[in-house]
Design an enzyme around this catalytic site. Structure first.
Site, mmCIF file in Angstrom:
data_model
loop_
_atom_site.group_PDB
_atom_site.id
_atom_site.type_symbol
_atom_site.label_atom_id
_atom_site.label_comp_id
_atom_site.label_asym_id
_atom_site.label_seq_id
_atom_site.Cartn_x
_atom_site.Cartn_y
_atom_site.Cartn_z
ATOM 1 C CB CYS A 124 -49.169 -60.590 -76.109
ATOM 2 S SG CYS A 124 -50.627 -60.744 -75.066
ATOM 3 N NE ARG A 167 -46.410 -56.351 -79.773
ATOM 4 C CZ ARG A 167 -46.865 -55.969 -80.952
ATOM 5 N NH1 ARG A 167 -46.211 -55.075 -81.646
ATOM 6 N NH2 ARG A 167 -47.982 -56.472 -81.445
ATOM 7 C CD1 TRP A 202 -51.789 -54.751 -71.499
ATOM 8 C CD2 TRP A 202 -53.533 -55.679 -72.559
ATOM 9 N NE1 TRP A 202 -52.887 -53.958 -71.273
ATOM 10 C CE2 TRP A 202 -53.975 -54.505 -71.906
ATOM 11 C CE3 TRP A 202 -54.463 -56.432 -73.279
ATOM 12 C CZ2 TRP A 202 -55.288 -54.067 -71.963
ATOM 13 C CZ3 TRP A 202 -55.778 -55.997 -73.342
ATOM 14 C CH2 TRP A 202 -56.176 -54.826 -72.688
ATOM 15 C CG ASN A 217 -50.467 -60.167 -80.046
ATOM 16 O OD1 ASN A 217 -51.267 -59.771 -79.203
ATOM 17 N ND2 ASN A 217 -50.024 -59.402 -81.029
ATOM 18 N N GLY A 218 -53.289 -61.964 -79.431
ATOM 19 C CA GLY A 218 -54.592 -61.867 -80.062
ATOM 20 C C GLY A 218 -55.669 -62.491 -79.202
ATOM 21 C CD GLU A 275 -53.105 -36.611 -76.446
ATOM 22 O OE1 GLU A 275 -51.956 -37.040 -76.235
ATOM 23 O OE2 GLU A 275 -54.066 -37.370 -76.694
ATOM 24 C CE LYS A 330 -50.220 -38.624 -74.346
ATOM 25 N NZ LYS A 330 -51.372 -39.347 -74.890
ATOM 26 C CD GLU A 354 -52.646 -42.332 -72.065
ATOM 27 O OE1 GLU A 354 -53.092 -43.377 -72.547
ATOM 28 O OE2 GLU A 354 -52.130 -41.432 -72.757
ATOM 29 C CE LYS A 390 -46.116 -46.120 -77.974
ATOM 30 N NZ LYS A 390 -46.378 -44.760 -77.457
#
Length: 608
Positions: free
Chosen positions: A2, A28, A75, A99-100, A480, A484, A487, A603
């Site tokens: 967040c 975020r 988030w 946040n957390g 990778e 990509k 996601e 992110k």
């Protein structure tokens, strides 16, 4: 994950400043957003489900007054992403953003409900708000109540709190999750990172783990976990206050893909001297030649950079390398050798699992190297040697330019380690340096295939499953590429070592499954080609990424083939990352997904 922003001393424009800060933090979290201010001493809030633009629309209809306030972009962890669960959370005494994760929130909630406190949300955060309120109801000041509540909270968190009737008081607290204080002229700021504060000030204090602070318009008093007042260290941030725009591109992700030739060049120039064609690392007490083992720890895309680096270090520097996902490594209590080096790779430099692993490695006497895109981050501050990837702000959730810049740094470090250990000849050093010096120009050439990849993406967007295969460093690019794709397009994709297909995954192959083959003409190319033929024999639709020589031999066997520049195999992972990024991007666009902010993702991962 967040984002938190706060301001005190903003005259009547607190909400305006908070909204601007939240725009820079939306990467975020974007499940919901909200702002709270004090109007005539009373808490007033605006919250909205979904993207930040929904909150902006609400604020345009129902503005907020006040000189002090806090904002949040969420988030979701505990509780659905609804307006009710959106931050800031408020009680009669305070409003709070978080946040957390508060790990013992259930026990605290049960205790508070038994004491007569009513909960409105499903979140863990409200337990913190109600606990501070309870201590204030017992007669404590906001400062004392916060300190008492912090002693009751378990987990990782960053908090921003404003209080009813306190027009000149903002409290911040950090345990695990990052938090930054910004120093202004007659006003003070709070943010999850310095990027949010860059439009307002370049003077910042990074709160250390366990710190909490009392902010007024005149300054800040910072205390450590023991409650002792400490002198805040004020530094000047390099983060730009200019708006981060799309520059005419449809999405941030595409813009960031196209920025790669430039940022790769800028990163390379920091560690490579073009005059004498040699890698030059920052001065450090770390002895690369004496390293008994290198341990590389990362998460997500950064872990695939670590996987490629393992090949480089072991083949060039002849040093044993262990790689691991940070969330797995940190709980193993792994034995680490005397004289070992530990390398931590992270875009944000704040990834909670990677940071915890760094601290463990440090406790085991390892030399600590951080490869980060944010030089002011916690990992950078705690490392013995820092390599800054000069990728610039990366807003798209799916990492692109940060990944290739990480590879450039790790390639330079591998060369320097090989030279220090005398494991490569002067001629081989020169060849490697020539190869990496060409990468920015060759990366620009790869971008010329964008139209071809866009057409190919139309066909791949209809698939339900896509496989990626490669050998050596190309295996990491296969993983990778699959990451990509899934996601941002939500298509199921997996990356495999090409040689492992016959050990199980080839059972998935039929004429409905595209298989992307990463196959530069390196020492294992014949083996990869053989695996590709096995796929074709079973009806698989092969998309071959190779160079001129590879396509001359096997291009006609593939349904689609893309010719990439012929370069030294050492640098192919950097270049072959670009087409798999573009392919994922265009597939996602065809499917109509939210490319920059895909569902369920954020992110910066600052919670476990």
């Amino acid at each position: 994950m967040c984002g938190i922003v706060g301001v005190v001393g903003a005259q009547s424009e607190a909400a305006v400043l908070l909204a601007e800060g939240l725009k820079r933090l939306e990467y975020r979290g974007y499940d919901s957003a909200g702002i709270a201010t004090l109007a005539d001493g009373h808490i007033d809030r605006r919250r909205a489900e979904g993207k930040l633009r929904n909150l902006e629309t609400l604020l345009a209809k129902e503005p907020l007054a006040g000189s002090i306030g806090i904002g949040h972009t969420r988030w979701a962890t505990h509780g659905a992403p609804t307006e009710m669960n959106a931050h800031p959370h408020a009680t009669k005494s305070l409003a709070l953003v978080h946040n957390g994760i508060i790990e013992n929130y259930k026990e605290l909630r049960e205790e508070l409900v038994a004491a007569g406190y009513a909960f409105e949300t499903e979140t863990d955060t409200e337990a913190a708000a109600q606990m501070i309120t309870r201590f204030m109801d017992d007669g404590m000041s906001p400062e004392d109540a916060t300190a008492a509540a912090l002693n009751r909270l378990d987990g990782a968190f960053a908090l921003g709190i404003l209080f009813t009737g306190q027009e000149n008081l903002l409290i911040a607290a950090r345990r695990g999750s990052p938090l930054v204080i910004g120093w202004g002229d007659g006003r003070m700021f709070l943010g999850s990172d310095s990027l949010a504060l860059a439009p307002f000030t370049d003077r910042v204090t990074y709160l250390q783990d366990g710190d909490w602070a009392v902010l007024t318009s005149d300054g800040a008093t910072v205390r450590n976990a023991a409650g002792d007042v400490i002198e805040p260290e004020i530094s000047v941030t390099t983060r730009s206050g200019s708006p981060v725009g799309k520059g005419g591109f449809r999405h941030f992700m595409l813009k960031e893909i196209y920025e790669q030739p430039g940022v790769i060049g800028e990163t390379l120039n920091s560690y490579f001297n073009p005059a004498d064609r040699q890698v030059q690392l920052p001065d450090s007490d770390l002895d690369l030649a004496a390293a008994t083992r290198i341990t590389i720890i990362a998460c997500g895309t950064s872990f695939y950079a670590a996987t490629i680096a393992k090949y480089w270090f072991e083949s060039i520097a002849k040093v044993p390398v262990e790689i691991d996902v940070a969330s797995e490594f940190r709980y193993r209590e792994s034995a680490m050798p005397e004289g070992g080096l530990a390398v931590f790779v992270s875009q944000s430099g704040e990834t909670v699992d990677t940071l915890a692993a760094l601290r463990y490695a440090k406790s085991q006497g390892q030399g600590i190297i951080a490869v980060v895109n944010v030089p002011e981050s916690a990992m950078a501050r705690e490392a013995d040697l820092v390599f800054h990837t000069h990728a610039g702000p990366e807003i798209g959730v799916a990492s692109t330019k940060a990944f290739t810049c990480q590879l450039v740094v790790l390639a330079c470090l591998a060369i320097a380690t090989g030279v220090a250990r005398k494991s490569i000849s002067h001629d081989r050093e020169a060849a490697l340096c020539r190869a990496i010096a060409e990468v920015p120009a060759r990366a620009a050439e790869v971008l010329n295939h964008d139209d071809r990849l866009r057409e190919l993406a139309k066909e791949l967007s209809e698939a339900k499953d896509i496989l990626y295969i490669g050998r050596g460093p190309s295996y990491a690019i296969a993983m990778e590429g699959a990451l990509k794709l899934k996601e941002i397009s939500y298509i199921h994709a997996e990356g495999f070592p090409a040689g492992e297909l016959k050990h199980g995954p080839i059972a998935l192959v039929d004429d409905q499954v595209p298989v992307v083959v990463i196959a530069p003409t390196d020492n294992v190319f014949p083996k990869t080609a053989s695996n590709m033929e096995e796929v074709i024999a079973r009806g698989g639709r092969v998309v071959l990424l190779s160079d001129k020589q590879g396509l001359e031999k096997y291009g006609e066997s593939a349904v689609h083939a893309l010719e990439l520049p012929t370069v030294d195999p050492f640098v192919t992972p950097i270049l072959y990352a670009i087409p798999v990024q573009l392919l994922a991007y265009h597939v996602a666009v065809h499917k109509g997904t939210d490319v920059d902010q895909p569902r369920n993702l954020a992110k910066s991962v600052t919670v476990e």
